[in-house]
Design a protein around this motif. Sequence first.
Motif, PDB file in Angstrom:
ATOM      1  N   LEU A   1     -58.478  82.931  34.226  1.00  0.00           N
ATOM      2  CA  LEU A   1     -57.119  83.151  34.725  1.00  0.00           C
ATOM      3  C   LEU A   1     -57.066  83.070  36.248  1.00  0.00           C
ATOM      4  CD1 LEU A   1     -55.957  86.107  32.427  1.00  0.00           C
ATOM      5  CD2 LEU A   1     -55.171  83.730  32.356  1.00  0.00           C
TER       6      LEU A   1
ATOM      7  N   THR B   1     -53.013  83.079  42.502  1.00  0.00           N
ATOM      8  CA  THR B   1     -54.320  83.344  43.112  1.00  0.00           C
ATOM      9  C   THR B   1     -54.789  82.242  44.062  1.00  0.00           C
ATOM     10  OG1 THR B   1     -55.552  82.259  41.334  1.00  0.00           O
ATOM     11  CG2 THR B   1     -54.983  84.586  41.020  1.00  0.00           C
TER      12      THR B   1
ATOM     13  N   ASN C   1     -57.162  79.384  37.209  1.00  0.00           N
ATOM     14  CA  ASN C   1     -56.070  78.502  36.777  1.00  0.00           C
ATOM     15  C   ASN C   1     -54.672  78.971  37.179  1.00  0.00           C
ATOM     16  OD1 ASN C   1     -57.328  76.277  34.968  1.00  0.00           O
ATOM     17  ND2 ASN C   1     -58.361  78.140  34.329  1.00  0.00           N
ATOM     18  N   LEU C   2     -54.493  80.238  37.509  1.00  0.00           N
ATOM     19  CA  LEU C   2     -53.177  80.708  37.960  1.00  0.00           C
ATOM     20  C   LEU C   2     -53.030  80.430  39.454  1.00  0.00           C
ATOM     21  CD1 LEU C   2     -52.852  84.096  36.018  1.00  0.00           C
ATOM     22  CD2 LEU C   2     -51.776  81.900  35.485  1.00  0.00           C
TER      23      LEU C   2
END
Length: 348
Positions: free
Chosen positions: A153, A161, A156-157
């Motif tokens: 996460l 991030t 990929n976010l």
Amino acid sequence: MATDKQSSAAVTATAAAGGGSQGEPSRRPRIPRIVGLLAALAALLVFPWMLPSGYWVDLAVQVLIWGALASAWNIAAGYAGGLSLGHAAFLGVGAYTSTLLFLELGISPWLGMLAGAAFAGLLGLLLGALTFRLRGPFFVLATLAFGVVVNILAVNLRGITRGAAGLVVPFDGGWENMLFASLEAYWYVGLALVALVVGTTLWIERSRFGYYLVAIREDEDAARSIGVRVVRWKLVAASLSAALTALAGTVYAQFVQYIDPSSTTRFELSVQIALIAIVGGMGTAWGPLLGAIIVIPLGEILRAEVGGGPALMVYGFLLVVIVLAAPRGALPGLRALLRWIGRRGAGG
């Protein structure tokens, strides 16, 4: 063997039910103890100023941060017996929460770290609720999977991030932003962090809560049979451990002033957190800090002197030697050695 473990768990939990008292309180003189504590505090306050260069101060701060991380892990693993290989996820949660609040809303990291701790505590509670029926390798695999999911996460976010590019903490010095031009200031922040985590561990060790956790670690079924609310106390330990790990994550982010998934959530960090506590002594208040004092300088010095792959080989070999020489950890091994020397001295 099972009967011995059940008896141990029963005795531990029964002691907790009786208030946790184990005989008469210590009658050692208080004044020498207070003087010793004040001398130790004075030594810690001047310690960074006695080091020869900024490199050693930087290394000392790293020891404090990793010691705090290992001590937080030790609450869930060393005392409650929940061996986790996903604790880097909580480190990342603390680091990203406080950093994003600072960057996007201008919220001080001192407040952001509380938000990160609360968020991580809830995640720890959720993870504990989902895995409390699992034991042994199944629990370990579940925590590993949780850590991997959080790492994915974080990568990929990208809208939140920034993915692999990471987040840079802009330097706006001052205590209110937990950003300092002097490395010595970070030593005092790290010292306060260690005092909080180790102090919490010492409180647990001397409380009914701690007796319940040790009973659960020794034998869950035996602890449950004498009235210990196993699920409740495991969840409390998991949540508290996660929250304290997140606090250390914020201090880490402000110290390095840059975070990315590789430096905060990858699996290898979870292994290192666990390794430090294991080397120092799981289930002891001071063991994880001693483990950090051993492991972190050892790794840094070997990388600087040997470099690359050979350093990792030597590092691994030395850690194996340490674990074989003191299978219960460096702190219990050191205590056993001192008792042996004392007996030899008394006998001689």
